[in-house]
Scaffold this active site. Structure first.
Site, PDB file in Angstrom:
ATOM      1  N   HIS A 133       0.845  -1.190   0.000  1.00 53.85           N
ATOM      2  CA  HIS A 133       0.000   0.000   0.000  1.00 53.85           C
ATOM      3  C   HIS A 133       0.885   1.245   0.000  1.00 53.85           C
ATOM      4  O   HIS A 133       2.107   1.166   0.158  1.00 53.85           O
ATOM      5  CB  HIS A 133      -0.905   0.020   1.235  1.00 53.85           C
ATOM      6  CG  HIS A 133      -0.155   0.180   2.526  1.00 53.85           C
ATOM      7  ND1 HIS A 133       0.589  -0.835   3.100  1.00 53.85           N
ATOM      8  CD2 HIS A 133      -0.027   1.261   3.357  1.00 53.85           C
ATOM      9  CE1 HIS A 133       1.142  -0.405   4.212  1.00 53.85           C
ATOM     10  NE2 HIS A 133       0.799   0.864   4.392  1.00 53.85           N
ATOM     11  N   ASP A 135       0.537   5.136   2.017  1.00 46.86           N
ATOM     12  CA  ASP A 135      -0.208   5.643   3.166  1.00 46.86           C
ATOM     13  C   ASP A 135      -1.318   6.611   2.761  1.00 46.86           C
ATOM     14  O   ASP A 135      -1.111   7.504   1.932  1.00 46.86           O
ATOM     15  CB  ASP A 135       0.735   6.349   4.140  1.00 46.86           C
ATOM     16  CG  ASP A 135       1.711   5.388   4.802  1.00 46.86           C
ATOM     17  OD1 ASP A 135       1.314   4.242   5.075  1.00 46.86           O
ATOM     18  OD2 ASP A 135       2.867   5.792   5.035  1.00 46.86           O
ATOM     19  N   HIS A 291       4.704   0.229   0.041  1.00 47.45           N
ATOM     20  CA  HIS A 291       5.464  -0.497   1.054  1.00 47.45           C
ATOM     21  C   HIS A 291       4.583  -1.537   1.722  1.00 47.45           C
ATOM     22  O   HIS A 291       3.352  -1.489   1.654  1.00 47.45           O
ATOM     23  CB  HIS A 291       6.066   0.454   2.090  1.00 47.45           C
ATOM     24  CG  HIS A 291       5.077   1.266   2.858  1.00 47.45           C
ATOM     25  ND1 HIS A 291       4.493   2.415   2.361  1.00 47.45           N
ATOM     26  CD2 HIS A 291       4.543   1.104   4.108  1.00 47.45           C
ATOM     27  CE1 HIS A 291       3.661   2.920   3.256  1.00 47.45           C
ATOM     28  NE2 HIS A 291       3.670   2.132   4.328  1.00 47.45           N
ATOM     29  N   ARG A 305       5.209   6.679  13.809  1.00 43.84           N
ATOM     30  CA  ARG A 305       5.217   7.195  12.439  1.00 43.84           C
ATOM     31  C   ARG A 305       4.567   8.572  12.394  1.00 43.84           C
ATOM     32  O   ARG A 305       3.517   8.795  12.982  1.00 43.84           O
ATOM     33  CB  ARG A 305       4.443   6.246  11.517  1.00 43.84           C
ATOM     34  CG  ARG A 305       4.514   6.614  10.037  1.00 43.84           C
ATOM     35  CD  ARG A 305       3.542   5.779   9.216  1.00 43.84           C
ATOM     36  NE  ARG A 305       2.153   6.144   9.519  1.00 43.84           N
ATOM     37  CZ  ARG A 305       1.095   5.551   8.961  1.00 43.84           C
ATOM     38  NH1 ARG A 305       1.255   4.555   8.109  1.00 43.84           N
ATOM     39  NH2 ARG A 305      -0.132   5.944   9.279  1.00 43.84           N
TER      40      ARG A 305
END
Length: 330
Positions: A133, A135, A291, A305
């Site tokens: 995917h 983000d 990723h 994150r």
């Protein structure tokens, strides 16, 4: 005379680094290169702008054993986007199902094996390639940069893989490239709505941009987008969130998306695999990479994150591919 190969390092060339693969991934192997010091350097704006440019060209950049704390990580996320030219209305993303805690904040996502957003939709007995995917592409104004610091790791396993959207575009035939250019796709984050309902959570808003509001978590973006920093064309559909190509019949859309997601997951020559060590940091560009984590471990795996918001995706038909722009051999 032969021209020197293109290098996006700029002022960062004073630090030792190497490219992990030809198409994606650059690493600064020495822990003496600390992001906290780049933030405080007299030429900090120059260094950070060049870092943003490097990440946009190489897709993902890795730093070893970093001392950066969460507040400095958030500052870095904000400054990278602004120095790279994102709109004044763009800030740090607030994830739809993030919760405010005394230790962190709503604009920090905890990536944890214990649950939460890292485990939404995870099924153990399925193909690992289903995890690919980019983000928050379900937002009307999605992410530019993301910064992840891993502080807790299992004894073995838990690597993360990234793939290059630039190379994904370049590996398609010219006819297929032309077919995709100008098409748009629907991105959907309804998995987070289901999770919020299960956990009794309210969908957060606004989410880093005044346009990222509402609880629908859907947006339409170009299938091929132009990267505003590099000017390169990149594939911009992903397994995790893209559910439909708008201009195609449903069965046509399914076939095309299945091919494109396999194209990303099965071409290991446009991927890089990173084995984390404690306190390593990865910075990647969600506009030109995909990723996935590797769920092959037991034990605890956790990191923090920060995701910054970029600009609304667009396609410029006069833009060039990475290979054409850099005159790389086929």
């Amino acid at each position: 005379m032969v021209a020197a190969p293109f290098s996006p390092l700029g002022s960062l060339s004073v630090f030792d680094s190497y490219d992990e693969t030809p198409h994606i991934g650059t690493r600064f192997p020495s822990k003496s290169v600390q992001l906290s010091r780049l933030l405080e350097a007299p030429n900090s704006d120059e260094l950070l702008k060049d870092l943003a440019t490097l990440v946009s060209h190489r897709g993902v950049v890795f730093f070893t054993d970093q001392d950066i704390d969460i507040e400095k990580q958030k500052e870095l996320g904000s400054r990278l986007g602004k120095l790279a030219g994102n709109p004044a209305t763009s800030g740090l993303h607030v994830h739809p199902v993030s919760e405010q805690t005394p230790e962190l904040a709503a604009d920090v996502s905890v990536i944890s094996s214990d649950g939460g957003i890292a485990r939404v939709g995870y099924v153990k007995s399925t193909r690992a390639s289903n995890g690919w995917h980019a983000d928050i592409t379900f937002e009307p104004v999605p992410s530019d940069y993301a910064i992840l610091k891993m502080h807790t790791l299992p004894p073995i396993g838990g690597d993360t893989l990234w793939a290059s959207g630039y190379e994904a575009y370049d590996k398609l035939s010219p006819a297929y490239q032309r077919f995709l250019e100008g098409l748009t796709a629907l991105h959907d984050g309804s998995g987070f709505i289901e999770y919020a309902n299960q956990q009794g959570l309210t969908i957060n808003e606004p989410r880093g941009s005044p346009e990222n509001i509402g609880a629908k978590l859907q947006a339409v973006h170009p299938v091929i987008r132009t990267h505003p920093v590099t000017g390169f064309k990149t594939l911009f559909v992903n397994k995790g969130f893209t559910i439909r190509i708008v201009e195609l019949h449903e069965e046509e859309s399914q076939d095309v998306l299945e091919y494109l997601t396999r194209h990303v997951s099965e071409n290991h020559d446009m991927q890089v695999r990173f084995r984390w060590s404690k306190n390593d940091v990865a910075i990647w560009d969600n506009r030109c990479t995909f990723h996935t984590a590797t769920n092959d471990y037991s034990g605890r795996r956790q990191g923090n994150r920060v995701v910054s918001i970029g600009e609304k995706p667009y396609f410029d038909p006069t833009s060039k591919s990475r290979r054409v722009a850099l005159e790389l051999n086929a």
